[in-house]
Scaffold this active site. Structure first.
Site, PDB file in Angstrom:
ATOM      1  CE  LYS A 129      -5.583  -2.418   9.299  1.00  0.00           C
ATOM      2  NZ  LYS A 129      -5.067  -1.032   9.274  1.00  0.00           N
ATOM      3  CG  ASP A 167      -1.700   1.222   1.454  1.00  0.00           C
ATOM      4  OD1 ASP A 167      -1.544   2.177   0.667  1.00  0.00           O
ATOM      5  OD2 ASP A 167      -2.494   1.256   2.416  1.00  0.00           O
ATOM      6  CE1 TYR A 195      -2.017   0.031  11.444  1.00  0.00           C
ATOM      7  CE2 TYR A 195      -1.695   2.403  11.320  1.00  0.00           C
ATOM      8  CZ  TYR A 195      -2.300   1.245  10.853  1.00  0.00           C
ATOM      9  OH  TYR A 195      -3.156   1.309   9.805  1.00  0.00           O
TER      10      TYR A 195
HETATM   11  C1  F6R Z   1      -5.978   1.311   7.015  1.00  0.00           C
HETATM   12  C2  F6R Z   1      -7.233   1.088   7.707  1.00  0.00           C
HETATM   13  C3  F6R Z   1      -8.001   2.221   8.203  1.00  0.00           C
HETATM   14  C4  F6R Z   1      -7.231   3.216   9.048  1.00  0.00           C
HETATM   15  C5  F6R Z   1      -8.171   4.347   9.477  1.00  0.00           C
HETATM   16  C6  F6R Z   1      -7.445   5.416  10.273  1.00  0.00           C
HETATM   17  O1  F6R Z   1      -5.697   0.295   6.126  1.00  0.00           O
HETATM   18  O2  F6R Z   1      -7.683   0.004   7.848  1.00  0.00           O
HETATM   19  O3  F6R Z   1      -9.116   1.746   8.909  1.00  0.00           O
HETATM   20  O4  F6R Z   1      -6.651   2.576  10.138  1.00  0.00           O
HETATM   21  O5  F6R Z   1      -8.722   4.937   8.333  1.00  0.00           O
HETATM   22  O6  F6R Z   1      -6.397   5.877   9.522  1.00  0.00           O
HETATM   23  P1  F6R Z   1      -5.426   7.070   9.998  1.00  0.00           P
HETATM   24  O7  F6R Z   1      -4.898   6.684  11.340  1.00  0.00           O
HETATM   25  O8  F6R Z   1      -4.388   7.104   8.913  1.00  0.00           O
HETATM   26  O9  F6R Z   1      -6.292   8.298  10.042  1.00  0.00           O
HETATM   27 MG    MG Z   2      -3.607   2.549   3.422  1.00  0.00          MG
HETATM   28 MG    MG Z   3      -4.720  -2.250   2.696  1.00  0.00          MG
END
Ligand code: F6R
Ligand code: MG
Ligand code: MG
Length: 365
Positions: free
Chosen positions: A231, A11, A228
């Site tokens: 994913k 990603d 973190y």
């Molecule tokens: C990323 C994912 C999303 C993010 C969420 C918060 O693959 O699964 O659920 O974890 O959108 O993202 P941030 O922390 O970047 O605002």
């Molecule tokens: Mg992403």
């Molecule tokens: Mg992904």
């Protein structure tokens, strides 16, 4: 001469938020892989995406863990990251943990599934790509494909499958691996595979002749980085027909949308929804988790296809069931088992809360 299939994914930026890889990134990867094909490094390739993950499906003659092929994938993701930065895409370069390539893309962020084999007279191969989940999401469906006679009729009635398969399982916490044979060690195998966050199927071999049958990307990005960063959204390569499960037996386990970790903030369980590639847009609560399946025939290392295998009304009920399960799970809000156990969450404010309340906790008499 053997053929190698390398599926490498990352990603490196998406629109809007963590939803879908932008077309400009796919185009950039396509251009770079096209040049590599002209120059003879690759025999063939197909670039696709599942949600915010770009999946590079490549065939070549160089064997697994080939430095040039890994470098190529790394360059493609780096160039795509530059485009992602120009477009201010979300999470630009998020899965690239290093600035410099050091010979093998493993451990640098991207996920890798590879296999090398001598082509049969006709060699169907199915590539699975996921978003918003983790490598252990393949444990249940792969077990059913290669060990469950209620899924795979061939295990009972086809002599070429009847002796069963050997599963190589990784312990991703301890960096150890073990091989278990089915059906004889089925219960031992299941004792491990049920812990999907830790024990992950890496390879499956046919017992009769040790022929490779399946290969999974097992990288756990959050563990690699020690924090973190994104994913682990996995990919898998599965061989089919004539001594392997039929294509229909390979996709059948996904008709049950089993619960997997990785939904919203990598911190929730949800059903794995099998979708056509064009519907690999995880939007609702950043999900629910998706899986796509692309079927190819491998012909002298060329990729003939793909056929989009979940683009089939026969999977409509599974998708409906996934939506129903998604609804049911969502009603739990911040409660387990929708929310993952604290040690499995990708990122969490729980330690902060505990720290804040530390002085106010009293012993219970
Ligand atoms: C990323 C994912 C999303 C993010 C969420 C918060 O693959 O699964 O659920 O974890 O959108 O993202 P941030 O922390 O970047 O605002
Ligand atoms: Mg992403
Ligand atoms: Mg992904």
């Amino acid at each position: 001469m053997k053929t190698t299939i390398s599926v490498i994914k990352a990603d490196v930026g998406s629109v809007a938020g963590h939803a879908v890889a932008h077309k400009a990134l796919l185009k950039k990867c396509d251009d770079i892989l096209n040049t590599a094909q002209q120059e003879g490094l690759l025999e063939d390739y197909h670039v696709t995406n599942c949600g915010d993950d770009i999946d590079l499906i490549m065939t070549h003659k160089n064997g697994e863990e080939n430095e040039e092929v890994h470098q190529l994938a790394w360059n493609a993701f780096q160039e795509a990251t530059k485009v992602a930065r120009e477009l201010k895409l979300y999470g630009a370069g998020q899965d690239l943990l290093s600035d410099t390539f050091s010979g093998n893309i493993k451990g640098m962020g991207p996920g890798v599934a590879e296999m090398e084999f001598k082509e049969r007279p006709s060699d169907p191969v199915i590539i699975f790509c996921c978003d918003k989940t983790e490598p252990g999401a393949f444990n249940l469906p792969l077990f059913r494909m290669f060990a469950d006679p209620f899924n795979t009729a061939g295990l009972v009635i086809d002599p070429s499958l009847h002796n069963g398969y050997e599963f190589e399982v990784f312990d991703v916490m301890e960096h150890k691996k073990v091989k278990l044979s089915c059906p004889s060690e089925m219960y031992d195998l299941l004792a491990l595979l049920g812990t999907i966050s830790r024990y992950v199927i890496k390879h499956i071999y046919r017992k009769d002749d040790n022929e490779i049958a399946a290969s999974v990307s097992t990288e756990r990005l959050n563990l690699m980085a020690g924090r973190y960063v994104g994913k682990d959204d996995p990919v898998a390569i599965v061989r089919s027909q004539s001594g392997f499960p039929a294509a229909g037996e390979v996709v059948e386990p996904f008709s049950f949308p089993h619960l997997v970790g990785g939904w919203m903030r990598g911190s929730h369980n949800g059903p794995l929804m099998p979708v056509a590639q064009r519907n690999a847009h995880p939007i609702r609560f950043d999900g629910p988790p998706r899986v796509i399946a692309l079927g190819f025939q491998i012909a002298d290392a060329k990729l003939v296809g793909p056929l989009d295998l979940f683009d089939d009304p026969a999977f409509d009920r599974s998708r409906d069931q996934a939506s129903e399960v998604a609804e049911y799970m969502r009603r739990h809000g911040p409660f387990e088992p929708h929310r993952l156990p604290a040690d499995e969450m990708e990122y969490t404010t729980l330690p902060g809360v505990l720290e804040k309340l530390e002085d106010r906790f009293e012993d219970i008499d």
